[in-house]
Design a protein around this motif. Structure first.
Motif, PDB file in Angstrom:
ATOM      1  N   ILE A  27     -14.751 -41.167  20.907  1.00 16.44           N
ATOM      2  CA  ILE A  27     -15.035 -41.142  19.471  1.00 16.44           C
ATOM      3  C   ILE A  27     -15.044 -39.700  19.003  1.00 16.44           C
ATOM      4  CG2 ILE A  27     -16.694 -41.657  17.651  1.00 16.44           C
ATOM      5  CD1 ILE A  27     -17.662 -44.018  19.196  1.00 16.44           C
ATOM      6  N   ALA A  29     -15.994 -37.661  15.851  1.00 16.70           N
ATOM      7  CA  ALA A  29     -16.745 -37.773  14.595  1.00 16.70           C
ATOM      8  C   ALA A  29     -17.021 -36.371  14.079  1.00 16.70           C
ATOM      9  CB  ALA A  29     -18.041 -38.546  14.810  1.00 16.70           C
ATOM     10  N   ALA A  42     -24.798 -43.363  13.582  1.00 17.05           N
ATOM     11  CA  ALA A  42     -23.623 -43.995  14.181  1.00 17.05           C
ATOM     12  C   ALA A  42     -23.584 -43.754  15.685  1.00 17.05           C
ATOM     13  CB  ALA A  42     -22.359 -43.464  13.520  1.00 17.05           C
ATOM     14  N   TRP A  59     -18.495 -39.170  23.103  1.00 20.02           N
ATOM     15  CA  TRP A  59     -18.663 -38.813  21.686  1.00 20.02           C
ATOM     16  C   TRP A  59     -18.475 -37.310  21.540  1.00 20.02           C
ATOM     17  CZ3 TRP A  59     -20.489 -41.905  17.465  1.00 20.02           C
ATOM     18  CH2 TRP A  59     -20.802 -41.183  16.305  1.00 20.02           C
ATOM     19  N   MET A  77     -11.236 -43.428  18.752  1.00 21.16           N
ATOM     20  CA  MET A  77     -11.740 -43.783  17.431  1.00 21.16           C
ATOM     21  C   MET A  77     -11.934 -42.517  16.609  1.00 21.16           C
ATOM     22  SD  MET A  77     -15.359 -45.585  16.244  1.00 21.16           S
ATOM     23  CE  MET A  77     -15.073 -47.155  17.042  1.00 21.16           C
ATOM     24  N   LEU A  79     -13.778 -41.464  13.648  1.00 21.31           N
ATOM     25  CA  LEU A  79     -14.892 -42.013  12.878  1.00 21.31           C
ATOM     26  C   LEU A  79     -15.242 -41.057  11.741  1.00 21.31           C
ATOM     27  CD1 LEU A  79     -16.964 -44.333  12.727  1.00 21.31           C
ATOM     28  CD2 LEU A  79     -18.439 -42.997  14.226  1.00 21.31           C
ATOM     29  N   ASN A  80     -14.704 -41.341  10.571  1.00 22.94           N
ATOM     30  CA  ASN A  80     -14.899 -40.493   9.394  1.00 22.94           C
ATOM     31  C   ASN A  80     -14.342 -39.084   9.587  1.00 22.94           C
ATOM     32  OD1 ASN A  80     -16.039 -42.140   7.398  1.00 22.94           O
ATOM     33  ND2 ASN A  80     -18.078 -41.942   8.253  1.00 22.94           N
ATOM     34  N   VAL A 107     -11.593 -45.189  10.999  1.00 19.92           N
ATOM     35  CA  VAL A 107     -12.734 -45.691  10.230  1.00 19.92           C
ATOM     36  C   VAL A 107     -12.959 -44.840   8.984  1.00 19.92           C
ATOM     37  CG1 VAL A 107     -15.192 -46.263  10.272  1.00 19.92           C
ATOM     38  CG2 VAL A 107     -13.801 -46.570  12.343  1.00 19.92           C
ATOM     39  N   TYR A 228     -24.494 -48.277   9.416  1.00 18.77           N
ATOM     40  CA  TYR A 228     -24.410 -48.371  10.868  1.00 18.77           C
ATOM     41  C   TYR A 228     -25.652 -49.011  11.476  1.00 18.77           C
ATOM     42  CZ  TYR A 228     -20.237 -45.604  10.383  1.00 18.77           C
ATOM     43  OH  TYR A 228     -18.979 -45.186  10.020  1.00 18.77           O
ATOM     44  N   LEU A 237     -17.077 -53.670  13.350  1.00 15.88           N
ATOM     45  CA  LEU A 237     -16.545 -52.551  14.127  1.00 15.88           C
ATOM     46  C   LEU A 237     -16.255 -52.964  15.563  1.00 15.88           C
ATOM     47  CD1 LEU A 237     -18.629 -49.381  13.140  1.00 15.88           C
ATOM     48  CD2 LEU A 237     -16.328 -49.998  12.393  1.00 15.88           C
TER      49      LEU A 237
END
Length: 252
Positions: A27, A29, A42, A59, A77, A79-80, A107, A228, A237
């Motif tokens: 992920i 982010a 999140a 992450w 992913m 994520l934003n 996302v 979230y 999700l």
């Protein structure tokens, strides 16, 4: 210096506990001007999902991760993630991963790419996001009951979000999963000096497609950090992630 090193190491965390992981997810982010408060919430909730569903999660907020060998990840992913802030090296790394058969989940904010700035990515997303109305309460409708990102959702779902409007300059065929009923909110309500136009009956807000040898799932929902903590959103999700990482779950 020691604190900085510890912080750098902490940006990537493995989270499988007590079970052999089924697959590994990365992920990315990255915080942006309007999307940063969601990150701790999140991260906690995605960690919980990883433990519950026995997958390994890493992450990071560092785009340099995309420059590494990503072949060990079943999916990446975004994520934003503000993709306009990815430099050419990070972009090239992500392209290599996808062109080699990697899978991507996009996302909310990560779906936005300035038209013509990164055409490859616009095609991967499948739609080009324009401006969007203010966050409002509207009615989300399930279009594809067969897809796992909709399994826990009612046919019509009251939800509050920024309902992005999109165009399709590259004529990409997507499989719509969720749409939004424009009769349930004001699609023209926007900030002074901007203009928002409705899309009409065909207003997808979550979809999937095959991209080369890989899979891509996009959901434009997820503006606020509080979302979230909503089990329906998290199940949405997780359903999208499950298909993206494994290719499984679509009902016959």
């Amino acid at each position: 210096m020691r604190r900085l090193l510890l912080a750098a190491v902490a940006t990537v965390a493995s989270t499988t506990a007590g079970a052999d992981p089924q697959y590994k997810l990365l992920i990315l982010a990255m915080p942006s001007k309007y999307h940063y408060e969601y990150i701790p919430v999140a991260r906690d909730e995605m960690t919980r999902l990883a433990e519950l569903h026995a997958f390994d999660l890493e992450w990071t907020r560092d785009p340099k991760m995309l420059e590494r060998d990503l072949s060990g990840y079943a999916a990446v992913m975004l994520l934003n993630t503000p993709v306009e802030e990815l430099d050419t090296t990070a972009r090239s790394g992500f392209e290599r991963y996808m062109n080699a058969g990697g899978n991507a989940m996009v996302v909310h904010r990560a779906a936005i790419s300035a038209p013509g700035n990164w055409p490859w990515y616009e095609k991967l997303v499948g739609r080009t996001v324009g401006n969007h109305p203010m966050l409002q309460t509207g009615v989300v409708t399930v279009v594809d009951k067969r897809f796992p990102a909709t399994f826990a959702l009612p046919d019509r779902w009251v939800w509050s979000d920024e309902f992005y409007t999109t165009t399709n300059p590259y004529q990409v065929r997507i499989n719509t999963v969720l749409s939004v009923d424009e009769q349930s909110y004001d699609p023209t309500k926007i900030w002074p000096g901007q203009v928002a136009k409705p899309m009409g009956r065909d207003h997808p807000i979550a979809w999937y497609q095959r991209y080369g040898r890989g899979r891509v799932f996009v959901t434009t929902l997820g503006h606020n950090g509080a979302m979230y903590r909503d089990e329906r959103y998290l199940t949405h999700l997780m359903g999208g992630l499950y298909w993206t990482a494994t290719g499984l779950g679509i009902a016959p």
